[in-house]
Design an enzyme around this catalytic site. Structure first.
Site, PDB file in Angstrom:
ATOM      1  CG  ASN A   8      54.428 -38.602  86.541  1.00 44.13           C
ATOM      2  OD1 ASN A   8      54.102 -37.793  87.709  1.00 44.13           O
ATOM      3  ND2 ASN A   8      55.457 -38.221  85.524  1.00 44.13           N
ATOM      4  CD1 TRP A   9      48.780 -40.332  89.883  1.00 46.12           C
ATOM      5  CD2 TRP A   9      48.115 -39.568  92.262  1.00 46.12           C
ATOM      6  NE1 TRP A   9      48.105 -41.686  90.078  1.00 46.12           N
ATOM      7  CE2 TRP A   9      47.978 -40.397  91.642  1.00 46.12           C
ATOM      8  CE3 TRP A   9      48.303 -39.512  93.506  1.00 46.12           C
ATOM      9  CZ2 TRP A   9      47.075 -41.169  92.797  1.00 46.12           C
ATOM     10  CZ3 TRP A   9      47.806 -39.717  94.478  1.00 46.12           C
ATOM     11  CH2 TRP A   9      47.019 -40.897  93.998  1.00 46.12           C
ATOM     12  CE  LYS A  10      52.672 -36.656  83.441  1.00 41.17           C
ATOM     13  NZ  LYS A  10      52.581 -35.959  82.275  1.00 41.17           N
ATOM     14  CG  HIS A  97      58.761 -36.526  83.017  1.00 46.27           C
ATOM     15  ND1 HIS A  97      57.676 -35.261  82.138  1.00 46.27           N
ATOM     16  CD2 HIS A  97      57.640 -36.986  82.739  1.00 46.27           C
ATOM     17  CE1 HIS A  97      56.895 -35.970  82.265  1.00 46.27           C
ATOM     18  NE2 HIS A  97      56.502 -37.112  82.407  1.00 46.27           N
ATOM     19  CD  GLU A  99      54.925 -33.116  82.241  1.00 43.93           C
ATOM     20  OE1 GLU A  99      54.938 -33.135  83.479  1.00 43.93           O
ATOM     21  OE2 GLU A  99      54.408 -33.382  81.070  1.00 43.93           O
ATOM     22  CD  GLU A 169      57.058 -39.984  80.578  1.00 42.06           C
ATOM     23  OE1 GLU A 169      55.717 -41.205  80.356  1.00 42.06           O
ATOM     24  OE2 GLU A 169      57.600 -39.754  80.501  1.00 42.06           O
ATOM     25  N   GLY A 175      50.168 -36.608  77.318  1.00 43.64           N
ATOM     26  CA  GLY A 175      49.064 -35.565  77.406  1.00 43.64           C
ATOM     27  C   GLY A 175      48.381 -35.218  75.884  1.00 43.64           C
ATOM     28  CB  SER A 214      48.951 -40.965  74.868  1.00 46.83           C
ATOM     29  OG  SER A 214      48.867 -39.652  74.646  1.00 46.83           O
ATOM     30  N   GLY A 235      50.428 -41.425  82.776  1.00 40.73           N
ATOM     31  CA  GLY A 235      50.030 -39.552  83.441  1.00 40.73           C
ATOM     32  C   GLY A 235      48.717 -38.813  83.612  1.00 40.73           C
ATOM     33  N   GLY A 236      48.179 -38.966  82.799  1.00 37.05           N
ATOM     34  CA  GLY A 236      46.416 -38.357  83.014  1.00 37.05           C
ATOM     35  C   GLY A 236      45.685 -40.069  83.357  1.00 37.05           C
TER      36      GLY A 236
END
Ligand code: 13P
Length: 250
Positions: A8-10, A97, A99, A169, A175, A214, A235-236
């Site tokens: 997930n590149w956001k 999600h 966010e 999640e 993150g 993470s 993610g990251g």
């Protein structure tokens, strides 16, 4: 059950950066047939087609979208439709999600509309659920997850289950570098599995449950070894082609 490895590149990467990533990843996986794993890359809307084009001839790697509006078209300024996403090669849709729940104030009811619509439009849907730090500290994990599952899956039929993926999640692990412990993940994924079997019966055992928060190349294989973890949502660590390749190969 194949493990699903999802990036997930956001809100990251231009088209040029996405192309660079995709070509690099494709090259580094060229001699590694992905038989036990399925990979999904979820770029921002503007880079979906770029990534889909690079992987058009690659088995087991496809693309997804981070959002969908529950209509095929219409006067919905700023939104994106199923027809548009299908047109650029999208297979998977992310819904719920944290966010979007927190920053965009999406309710369980609206998330449910998206889940039902995306399933009707023949996408595979990844429904994200997870508790905040405060909710965990207040012993409300099951309460929160049950609410998100019950409300998020209203109207979903047993026949939809092959297209449904859940992603646990925990908000506090996203993150932050504070990956949940294997014990916490084992307990929570078991709670989710039991709930999904309670809702849908034995077919609930076929639903993939991903862990996200993470995930890195160096913790991925131990996370995937936990019972009821059928993949990861990253993610990251999915933004760098080498790091994501190491996660895929973990
Ligand atoms: P991080 O891997 O950066 O913690 O993000 C997880 C996530 O939100 C994926 O959807």
């Amino acid at each position: 059950m194949k493990n699903l490895i999802v990036a997930n590149w956001k809100m990251h990467k231009t088209r040029a950066e996405a192309k660079d990533f995709a070509e690099k990843l494709k090259k580094s996986l060229a001699n590694t047939p992905l038989t036990e794993k399925e990979v999904v890359i979820i770029p921002p809307f503007t880079a979906i087609e770029t990534v889909a084009t690079v992987f058009a001839d690659t088995k087991n790697i496809s693309v997804g979208a981070q959002n969908i509006y529950p209509a095929q078209n219409g006067a919905f300024t700023g939104e994106i439709s199923s027809v548009m996403l299908a047109d650029i090669g999208v297979n998977f849709i992310l819904a719920g999600h944290s966010e979007r729940r927190q920053i965009c104030k999406e309710s369980d009811e609206f998330i449910n509309e998206k889940v039902l619509f995306a399933l009707k439009e023949k996408f595979r849907v990844i429904l994200c659920i997870g508790e905040s730090k405060e909710e965990r500290d207040a012993n409300k994990i099951s309460e929160v997850l049950f609410r998100q599952l019950e409300k998020g899956l209203v109207g979903v039929e047993e026949s939809d289950l092959l297209a449904l993926v859940l992603a646990y999640e925990p908000v506090w692990a996203i993150g932050t570098g504070a990956v949940a412990s294997e014990k916490e993940i084992k307990e929570t994924h078991e709670i989710i599995r039991k709930k999904i079997v309670a809702i849908f019966g034995e077919k609930g055992h076929t639903v993939q449950i991903l862990y996200g928060g993470s995930v890195k190349a160096d913790n991925c294989s131990s996370l995937l070894a936990v019972a009821n973890v059928n993949g990861v949502l990253v993610g990251g660590a999915s933004l760098d082609a080498d790091s994501f390749r190491d996660i895929i190969l973990a």
